[in-house]
Design a protein around this motif. Structure first.
Motif, PDB file in Angstrom:
ATOM      1  N   ASP A  54       0.702  -1.079  -0.277  1.00  0.00           N
ATOM      2  CA  ASP A  54       0.510  -0.097  -0.241  1.00  0.00           C
ATOM      3  C   ASP A  54       0.933   1.048  -0.297  1.00  0.00           C
ATOM      4  O   ASP A  54       2.267   1.398  -0.036  1.00  0.00           O
ATOM      5  CB  ASP A  54      -1.132   0.292   1.151  1.00  0.00           C
ATOM      6  N   GLN A  55       0.413   2.587   0.081  1.00  0.00           N
ATOM      7  CA  GLN A  55       0.948   3.524  -0.004  1.00  0.00           C
ATOM      8  C   GLN A  55       1.865   3.575   1.368  1.00  0.00           C
ATOM      9  O   GLN A  55       3.108   4.515   1.387  1.00  0.00           O
ATOM     10  CB  GLN A  55      -0.526   4.855   0.348  1.00  0.00           C
ATOM     11  N   ASN A  56       1.685   3.223   2.338  1.00  0.00           N
ATOM     12  CA  ASN A  56       2.739   3.249   3.786  1.00  0.00           C
ATOM     13  C   ASN A  56       3.474   2.020   3.606  1.00  0.00           C
ATOM     14  O   ASN A  56       4.216   2.266   4.706  1.00  0.00           O
ATOM     15  CB  ASN A  56       1.869   3.211   4.551  1.00  0.00           C
ATOM     16  N   ASN A  57       3.743   1.528   2.349  1.00  0.00           N
ATOM     17  CA  ASN A  57       4.828   0.726   2.231  1.00  0.00           C
ATOM     18  C   ASN A  57       4.141  -0.548   3.081  1.00  0.00           C
ATOM     19  O   ASN A  57       5.165  -1.542   3.219  1.00  0.00           O
ATOM     20  CB  ASN A  57       6.369   0.933   2.614  1.00  0.00           C
ATOM     21  N   LYS A  58       3.456  -1.149   3.839  1.00  0.00           N
ATOM     22  CA  LYS A  58       2.948  -1.779   4.073  1.00  0.00           C
ATOM     23  C   LYS A  58       2.397  -3.264   3.693  1.00  0.00           C
ATOM     24  O   LYS A  58       1.866  -2.927   2.513  1.00  0.00           O
ATOM     25  CB  LYS A  58       1.675  -1.357   4.977  1.00  0.00           C
TER      26      LYS A  58
END
Length: 213
Positions: A54-58
């Motif tokens: 995702d956009q949070n690198n999760k």
């Protein structure tokens, strides 16, 4: 957990994965392995874990079904507005993982994902059972649901609405294709000396490398 799970293991007693008996084209190897899995693994042999970021690198992972393997890549269908759809829109780098326990085989496929054409998506949607079509239309995938019965009521309403007509493919539903640039084959072997062959796509074709288990 009261049970000791640290000692749960099994030894793998399957055939070798050797360079001299393995095609240079990883797609040919994959087809052979998938056909073997379809013949010997009756429960979801086309199931694959789709991993996205995702956009949070999760990282996120879930199981989807492979619906087509073409020269272009590996295809599956889903809701574009789902969590995985939003993650793919943000970062189209992804990974597919197949695991066939009864064959002690795993395949990991990395690459970039893009949407399939609308014509392909609509054609596949029309080939699905009517119940699956209604569910795709009724479900706002990945969004909270107050009560399970709400989904059933939505399906019932749609059944009445389309009782005498075909069900259109929702605008936010369709196919993706992963175009592979890395494919790794894992074959379980005795004493954990597993065979691993990786294929990396270069300008002049696929480069094969043996990896330590």
């Amino acid at each position: 957990m009261n049970r000791d799970i640290s000692s749960i293991r099994r030894d793998y007693q399957f055939e070798d994965l050797l360079e001299e008996s393995t095609p240079n084209d990883p797609l040919q190897v994959f087809d052979e392995w998938l056909n073997k899995a379809i013949e010997t693994c009756p429960e979801d042999p086309t199931a694959m874990t789709l991993s996205t970021v995702d956009q949070n690198n999760k990282p996120h992972a879930r199981v989807v079904l492979l619906k087509q393997r073409s020269e272009e890549g590996f295809s599956f269908f889903t809701n574009y507005s789902s969590n995985k759809g939003e993650q793919i829109a943000h970062n189209n780098n992804a990974c597919l993982t197949f695991f066939w326990p009864s064959l002690s085989r795993q395949v990991r496929i990395e690459g970039q994902i893009k949407k399939l054409s609308r014509n392909i998506s609509e054609a596949y949607f029309l080939s699905r059972p009517k119940g699956s079509q209604l569910a795709a239309m009724a479900s706002n995938q990945s969004q909270p649901v107050a009560h399970r019965e709400d989904l059933h009521e939505s399906v019932k309403r749609l059944e009445q609405e389309y009782v005498n007509s075909s069900i259109p493919c929702p605008d936010n539903w369709g196919g993706y294709i992963l175009e592979a640039d890395y494919i790794e084959f894992w074959q379980g072997r005795p004493s954990r000396l597993h065979d691993r062959l990786s294929y990396e796509k270069k300008d002049d074709g696929w480069v094969r490398t043996r990896l330590a288990p």
